[in-house]
Design a protein around this motif. Sequence first.
Motif, PDB file in Angstrom:
ATOM      1  N   UNK A   1      11.773   0.422  12.842  1.00 10.89           N
ATOM      2  CA  UNK A   1      13.046   0.246  12.150  1.00 10.89           C
ATOM      3  C   UNK A   1      12.944  -0.774  11.021  1.00 10.89           C
ATOM      4  N   UNK A   2      11.945  -1.655  11.085  1.00  9.79           N
ATOM      5  CA  UNK A   2      11.757  -2.638  10.020  1.00  9.79           C
ATOM      6  C   UNK A   2      11.315  -1.984   8.714  1.00  9.79           C
ATOM      7  N   UNK A   3      10.872  -0.741   8.800  1.00  9.18           N
ATOM      8  CA  UNK A   3      10.463  -0.014   7.600  1.00  9.18           C
ATOM      9  C   UNK A   3      11.630   0.683   6.909  1.00  9.18           C
ATOM     10  N   UNK A   4      12.793   0.688   7.536  1.00 11.24           N
ATOM     11  CA  UNK A   4      13.933   1.431   6.979  1.00 11.24           C
ATOM     12  C   UNK A   4      14.279   1.021   5.546  1.00 11.24           C
ATOM     13  N   UNK A   5      14.347  -0.290   5.228  1.00 13.62           N
ATOM     14  CA  UNK A   5      14.675  -0.650   3.835  1.00 13.62           C
ATOM     15  C   UNK A   5      13.649  -0.131   2.829  1.00 13.62           C
ATOM     16  N   UNK A   6      12.358  -0.194   3.179  1.00 17.61           N
ATOM     17  CA  UNK A   6      11.327   0.292   2.259  1.00 17.61           C
ATOM     18  C   UNK A   6      11.404   1.803   2.106  1.00 17.61           C
ATOM     19  N   UNK A   7      11.605   2.511   3.214  1.00 15.19           N
ATOM     20  CA  UNK A   7      11.731   3.966   3.149  1.00 15.19           C
ATOM     21  C   UNK A   7      12.921   4.354   2.275  1.00 15.19           C
TER      22      UNK A   7
ATOM     23  N   UNK B   1       0.838  -1.202   0.000  1.00 11.55           N
ATOM     24  CA  UNK B   1       0.000   0.000   0.000  1.00 11.55           C
ATOM     25  C   UNK B   1       0.875   1.255   0.000  1.00 11.55           C
ATOM     26  N   UNK B   2       1.948   1.228   0.784  1.00  6.82           N
ATOM     27  CA  UNK B   2       2.870   2.362   0.776  1.00  6.82           C
ATOM     28  C   UNK B   2       3.435   2.592  -0.621  1.00  6.82           C
TER      29      UNK B   2
ATOM     30  N   UNK C   1      15.013   6.460  -2.637  1.00  3.62           N
ATOM     31  CA  UNK C   1      15.951   6.280  -3.739  1.00  3.62           C
ATOM     32  C   UNK C   1      15.290   6.437  -5.094  1.00  3.62           C
ATOM     33  N   UNK C   2      13.971   6.190  -5.128  1.00  4.76           N
ATOM     34  CA  UNK C   2      13.204   6.357  -6.370  1.00  4.76           C
ATOM     35  C   UNK C   2      12.614   7.767  -6.484  1.00  4.76           C
ATOM     36  N   UNK C   3      13.036   8.645  -5.589  1.00  7.66           N
ATOM     37  CA  UNK C   3      12.573  10.029  -5.650  1.00  7.66           C
ATOM     38  C   UNK C   3      11.247  10.293  -4.970  1.00  7.66           C
ATOM     39  N   UNK C   4      10.805   9.361  -4.128  1.00  5.11           N
ATOM     40  CA  UNK C   4       9.525   9.511  -3.428  1.00  5.11           C
ATOM     41  C   UNK C   4       9.763  10.056  -2.018  1.00  5.11           C
ATOM     42  N   UNK C   5       8.701  10.569  -1.425  1.00  2.00           N
ATOM     43  CA  UNK C   5       8.763  11.055  -0.049  1.00  2.00           C
ATOM     44  C   UNK C   5       8.149   9.991   0.864  1.00  2.00           C
TER      45      UNK C   5
ATOM     46  N   UNK D   1       2.081  10.445  -3.708  1.00  2.00           N
ATOM     47  CA  UNK D   1       1.666  10.835  -2.368  1.00  2.00           C
ATOM     48  C   UNK D   1       2.887  10.767  -1.444  1.00  2.00           C
ATOM     49  N   UNK D   2       2.843  11.546  -0.375  1.00  2.00           N
ATOM     50  CA  UNK D   2       3.831  11.422   0.691  1.00  2.00           C
ATOM     51  C   UNK D   2       3.360  10.289   1.592  1.00  2.00           C
ATOM     52  N   UNK D   3       4.155   9.243   1.740  1.00  2.00           N
ATOM     53  CA  UNK D   3       3.689   8.067   2.463  1.00  2.00           C
ATOM     54  C   UNK D   3       4.379   7.942   3.820  1.00  2.00           C
ATOM     55  N   UNK D   4       3.575   7.653   4.835  1.00  2.00           N
ATOM     56  CA  UNK D   4       4.056   7.411   6.185  1.00  2.00           C
ATOM     57  C   UNK D   4       3.601   6.018   6.593  1.00  2.00           C
ATOM     58  N   UNK D   5       4.524   5.214   7.046  1.00  2.00           N
ATOM     59  CA  UNK D   5       4.185   3.878   7.515  1.00  2.00           C
ATOM     60  C   UNK D   5       4.461   3.761   8.999  1.00  2.00           C
TER      61      UNK D   5
END
Length: 240
Positions: free
Chosen positions: A37-43, A18-19, A48-52, A27-31
Motif C-alpha cells: 500500500x505504500x506504493x499507492x502514491x507512486x502508482x 527505478x520504477x 496520472x502521467x499516462x504510464x502503466x 515500460x509497464x512497471x510493477x513494484x
Amino acid sequence: MGKVVLIIGAGDAIGSAIMRAFANKDYVVCGARRGGEKLDPLVEELRGAGKQAYGFSCDARKEDEVEALFADIETNIGPLDCVVFNIGANVPMTILDTSAKKFMKIWEMATFAGFLAGREAARVMTKRGHGSIIFTGATASMRGAAGFGAFASAKGALRNMVQSLAREMGPQNIHVAHVVIDAAVDTEWIKGMLPDYEERKANDGVVNPDDLAQNYVMLHEQPRSAWTFEMDVRPWAEKW
C-alpha cells in the motif's frame, strides 16, 4: 501492452526511482514491497502521467509469496522482460552485538530473497530465451567494514550467487547484472546519518536516486555483444 519490469524492494528512494526510470521509457512497471500500500502514491503518480504501473505486497523472503507474485504478473499483466532485486538490509552492528536471529534475518533479506527472485525470474525467462535480471549490491558486496559483518556476509554471498547465475543464464540469452553502489545514496536515513549531508548534496557528493536509476535501464537495454556483469557507481568525489 509494453514490456514488463518488476522491481522487488521498491522502496521510497532507489526502488521508486527505478520504477520511474523504466516508466519514463514506457515500460509497464510493477513494484513489490512488504507493505504494498505504500506504493499507492507512486502508482497514482505514474498512472496520472499516462504510464502503466502496478503495486504489490510481497515478503521476498517467503518462497510461496515470491512464486505467487511472479505467477500473478505473468498471468494478469504480461511476460516479464526485466526483474530488479533491490532489497538492502543494511543494518550496522558489531559482531559482538549480532544475535543469531538478526544475522539470519539480514541473510534472508539480502541473500535468500535474492536467490528466490533470481530463480523465479530465470524460470520464466528461459522459456522465452531473453530478459534481464539485475541485482543491487553495495560496498559491502566487495569488502567487510567494521560493524557490518552480517551485512557484508549477506551481500558478499549475494554477489557470488549472482555471478553463478550470470554464467548459467548468459548462454541462454538472459543478461544478469550486479550494481555495486559504493557510496551514500540520498535517502532520509542518510540525511540523518551524515553530519555534512547538506554540503555533500549541494556538491553532488551523494548518489541521486534518479541518476542512479538510469543505469538500470541502460543495463537492461545493452546489446548482448557488450553486456556488463558488474557496474560500480559512486559520486565523482567519493574515495575508493
